[in-house]
Design an enzyme around this catalytic site. Sequence first.
Site, short mmCIF file in Angstrom:
data_model
loop_
_atom_site.label_atom_id
_atom_site.label_comp_id
_atom_site.label_asym_id
_atom_site.label_seq_id
_atom_site.Cartn_x
_atom_site.Cartn_y
_atom_site.Cartn_z
N GLN A 75 41.47 48.93 34.01
CA GLN A 75 40.97 48.66 35.29
C GLN A 75 40.38 47.10 35.42
O GLN A 75 40.45 46.68 34.55
CB GLN A 75 39.84 49.65 35.49
CG GLN A 75 38.65 49.80 34.61
CD GLN A 75 37.59 50.78 34.63
OE1 GLN A 75 36.53 50.48 34.94
NE2 GLN A 75 38.31 51.90 34.09
N HIS A 124 37.74 44.94 38.37
CA HIS A 124 36.58 44.78 39.33
C HIS A 124 36.74 43.89 40.31
O HIS A 124 37.26 42.67 39.77
CB HIS A 124 35.34 45.28 38.77
CG HIS A 124 35.12 46.46 37.79
ND1 HIS A 124 35.59 47.65 38.14
CD2 HIS A 124 34.78 46.26 36.50
CE1 HIS A 124 35.40 48.35 37.20
NE2 HIS A 124 34.72 47.67 36.11
N ARG A 181 42.21 50.86 39.29
CA ARG A 181 42.81 51.33 37.89
C ARG A 181 44.13 50.93 38.05
O ARG A 181 45.02 50.85 39.08
CB ARG A 181 42.58 52.86 38.10
CG ARG A 181 41.22 53.49 37.91
CD ARG A 181 41.25 55.05 37.70
NE ARG A 181 39.97 55.50 37.78
CZ ARG A 181 38.95 55.59 39.05
NH1 ARG A 181 39.73 55.22 39.88
NH2 ARG A 181 38.10 56.06 38.94
#
EC number: 5.3.1.8
Length: 412
Positions: free
Chosen positions: A119, A121, A296
């Site tokens: 993942q 951010h 993701r």
Amino acid sequence: MSSGYLTRRDRSLCVRRGQLGCRLVAVLLENPVRSYAWGSPTVIPELLGRAPSGQPEAELWVGAHPGSPSTVAGDGRSLAEVIEADPAGTLGDAVVRRFGPRLPFLLKVLAVERPLSIQVHPTIEQAVEGYAGEDAAGLALDDPRRSYHDRNHKPEMAVAVTRFEALVGFDDPAAVAASLEESEHPDLVGAAAVLRDGEGLERLVRRWLTLDAGTAAQIVTALTAEASARRADPRFGLVHRLAEVYPHDRGLLLALLLRHHVLAPGEAVFVPAGVPHAYLSGVAVEPQASSDNTLRAGLTPKHVDVAEVLRILRHQPGGAVPVTPVPAGPGVELYPVPGIDELSLSRVRLTGDAAVPVPGPRLVLVVDGTAAVDGVRLARGRAAFVPAAEPDATLAGDGVAFTLTTALDQAR
């Protein structure tokens, strides 16, 4: 009131009414647990001193994020509601000016039994754009296709409590290419040639993430077979482990490109925005900005938003920032994260009656032994919130605790 402390009921009334002559005080928190398939069924229950639920329990959340806020023990209101009732008293003027009337940080305990998704951010600007875009697309906040649950960034740090494994950032493309050049499969050998080019890493990541399903499945099958045959090679041995959990996931291709980190207890790594990562095993404390925005990229049955991942992904090699704790007082180690105002994490080793200053606003979580913060008794696994109105709060006991506040000088 005995021994100079408020009872639990008095504390609750004080925070609720804010009546004249009643000061805000530290409060005991009840903290939610999130269940994900990758979590351990025993680690968090053992930490909290209760029987397992029978489900994998992955994350203990301590904070005021609206997705899973802590509540005040014996009161029932969320910590977010307590803060909303008196932002200046709970957070302090400096924090409110910088972040608004909300708790800017969140503290988690991660119990990783199975690898979780690769993942990334977003930055704050990317989060604002992404949130608006998903709103415009009509995606509800609980829609499984939604990646943005708030408008905040999510810089985070993992501090190992046990041996902790993670993939963080891209590895050196030349090192990956050298491994792939020994392959017998033409797609993998071709990937090595791409990586040898100056811009090859970004081109390869983009190609692998946007392949049609059939072609991707063929390359993943070839990689899985290669990894099984070359398990003695650490890079391929790791892919083999991941393939046993996610056998047909194209995230295996991306995992091949990432750098493997193993943290001993007390060691830490910071993950900036845009850096791909996946936690693989172990227990860690995770301080982060108060956000639940996760894009993701693979190793997951959940929604993968390829276009958005590619928009925010940083393709430069590296990206992981090792964090070395520094002494900050007797028994106190500070984990400094330059450039992130939201986070100032300390690990405190408590012995006997020696008191450690813990001025608010601050979260305090005990991970071993017992402690007390201004009369609030904390068993192992319990946490408290210290408001800014308690600048002289202290923590004492026998054990180990983590405390989290902002990095603003005025708030320490």
